[in-house]
Design an enzyme around this catalytic site. Structure first.
Site, PDB file in Angstrom:
ATOM      1  CG  HIS A 174      -2.219   0.671   1.019  1.00 45.14           C
ATOM      2  ND1 HIS A 174      -2.295   2.004   0.727  1.00 45.14           N
ATOM      3  CD2 HIS A 174      -3.496   0.212   1.070  1.00 45.14           C
ATOM      4  CE1 HIS A 174      -3.573   2.349   0.619  1.00 45.14           C
ATOM      5  NE2 HIS A 174      -4.322   1.270   0.822  1.00 45.14           N
ATOM      6  CD  GLU A 292      -3.979   0.390  -2.626  1.00 38.25           C
ATOM      7  OE1 GLU A 292      -4.571  -0.613  -2.156  1.00 38.25           O
ATOM      8  OE2 GLU A 292      -4.488   1.537  -2.634  1.00 38.25           O
TER       9      GLU A 292
END
Length: 327
Positions: A174, A292
């Site tokens: 992330h 991501e």
């Protein structure tokens, strides 16, 4: 090439370590054992250091942030509708953690775990963690995350897992990028994608693919700010969207440097945010862009979204790559 190891803090009595890999160009990446976090990506240009990703300098902020900054997310990134799925006709019910849905693998996902050191070599750090049935998942899942830095400034993150019970595995990093001194709105984004996912009000994919037009068309470079401006007629003020990608997924660049993103899976989430200042975030004053790389979310409930099933006794590896370039 060198790797150093220092103590970054403690969770209870358990130490959290920071590993820093530095190459011949003085490019470096820093990795935390907590959540196998990508803590920093730093380059040196004309004697000056530049950080390319959003990061904190203390463990407390990493623990308390709801933005999962730089963390390894899993065992399943994204949302699973109604926190339920089936494998080979067997139904599984997870413990929901976002309304009725499961987000990022649950309350005990990889993003909340302190990983063990598995190995260190001259350009890589291997971190491992074993998951045993948390959040309703069955069986034991052994996960290893490898961070590597090459001499030509490419970062590789490889996720490896094996299981003793049928399960799901779809992790991601992330990471939030901010590659220039200019505001994130002035930085340019290019995404090699013809489609993005339609989602419901809970941000769960409906199964429908939408064509990347207008605000969502990044096939040619445009500023993130231009994309956000194009969202306004839709009464939307942020990107939190999933693009269908492959191989070279995207590039983010400033006027001086760029990072190219590569993946062996089929999805990329982009998310505009300001993880360090919630007041600014609420006013859409963004500081960075999460990018991501993963298999499309809720793939287990959509036949054409990709395979995230990991069968009993099987092993799987996925790799995401991030190539820095000076412009």
């Amino acid at each position: 090439m060198s790797v150093t190891k220092t103590t970054f803090g403690k969770i209870g009595t358990e130490p959290v370590y920071l590993y820093k890999i530095t190459n011949q160009n003085q490019t470096s990446i820093s990795v935390l054992s907590y959540a196998a976090t990508w803590q920093n990506f730093e380059v040196v240009e004309d004697g000056e250091k530049h950080s390319l990703i959003e990061h904190f300098d203390n463990l407390t902020d990493y623990i308390k942030t709801p933005y999962q900054v730089g963390k390894t997310i899993g065992r399943v990134a994204g949302r699973i509708k109604n926190a339920e799925f089936s494998i080979d006709g067997i139904d599984y019910q997870m413990k929901p953690n976002e309304g009725q849905n499961l987000l990022h693998g649950g309350e005990n996902g990889l993003q909340y775990q302190n990983f063990n050191e598995a190995a260190v070599d001259d350009n890589s750090v291997f971190l491992s963690h074993t998951v045993k049935g948390e959040d309703g998942f069955s069986g034991t899942l052994k996960v290893e995350v490898r961070y590597s830095l090459s001499e030509d400034d490419e970062v590789s993150i490889t996720y490896h897992a094996k299981t003793d019970h049928d399960t799901l595995f779809n992790p991601t990093c992330h990471v939030y990028f901010d590659v220039g001194s200019e505001n994130i709105r002035q930085q340019q984004l290019q995404i090699n994608s013809k489609h993005f996912l339609d989602v419901d009000e809970g941000k769960v994919p409906t199964g429908k693919l939408l064509t990347t037009t207008n605000a969502y068309d990044f096939n040619d470079f445009k500023t993130i700010g231009q994309g956000l401006k194009q969202l306004k007629p839709l009464r939307k003020y942020e990107f939190d969207d999933v693009f269908v990608v492959s191989d070279k997924a995207a590039t983010i660049k400033s006027d001086k440097r760029a990072v190219d993103l590569y993946t062996d899976r089929n999805g990329m989430v982009i998310f505009t945010a300001n993880p360090k200042d919630e007041a600014k975030n609420k006013n859409y004053d963004y500081s960075s862009l999460a990018m991501e790389l993963q298999t499309l979310p809720d793939a287990i409930n959509h036949d054409d979204f990709g395979n995230t099933v990991l069968k009993k006794g099987a092993e799987v590896s996925y790799t995401n790559k991030y190539q820095y370039r000076k412009l």
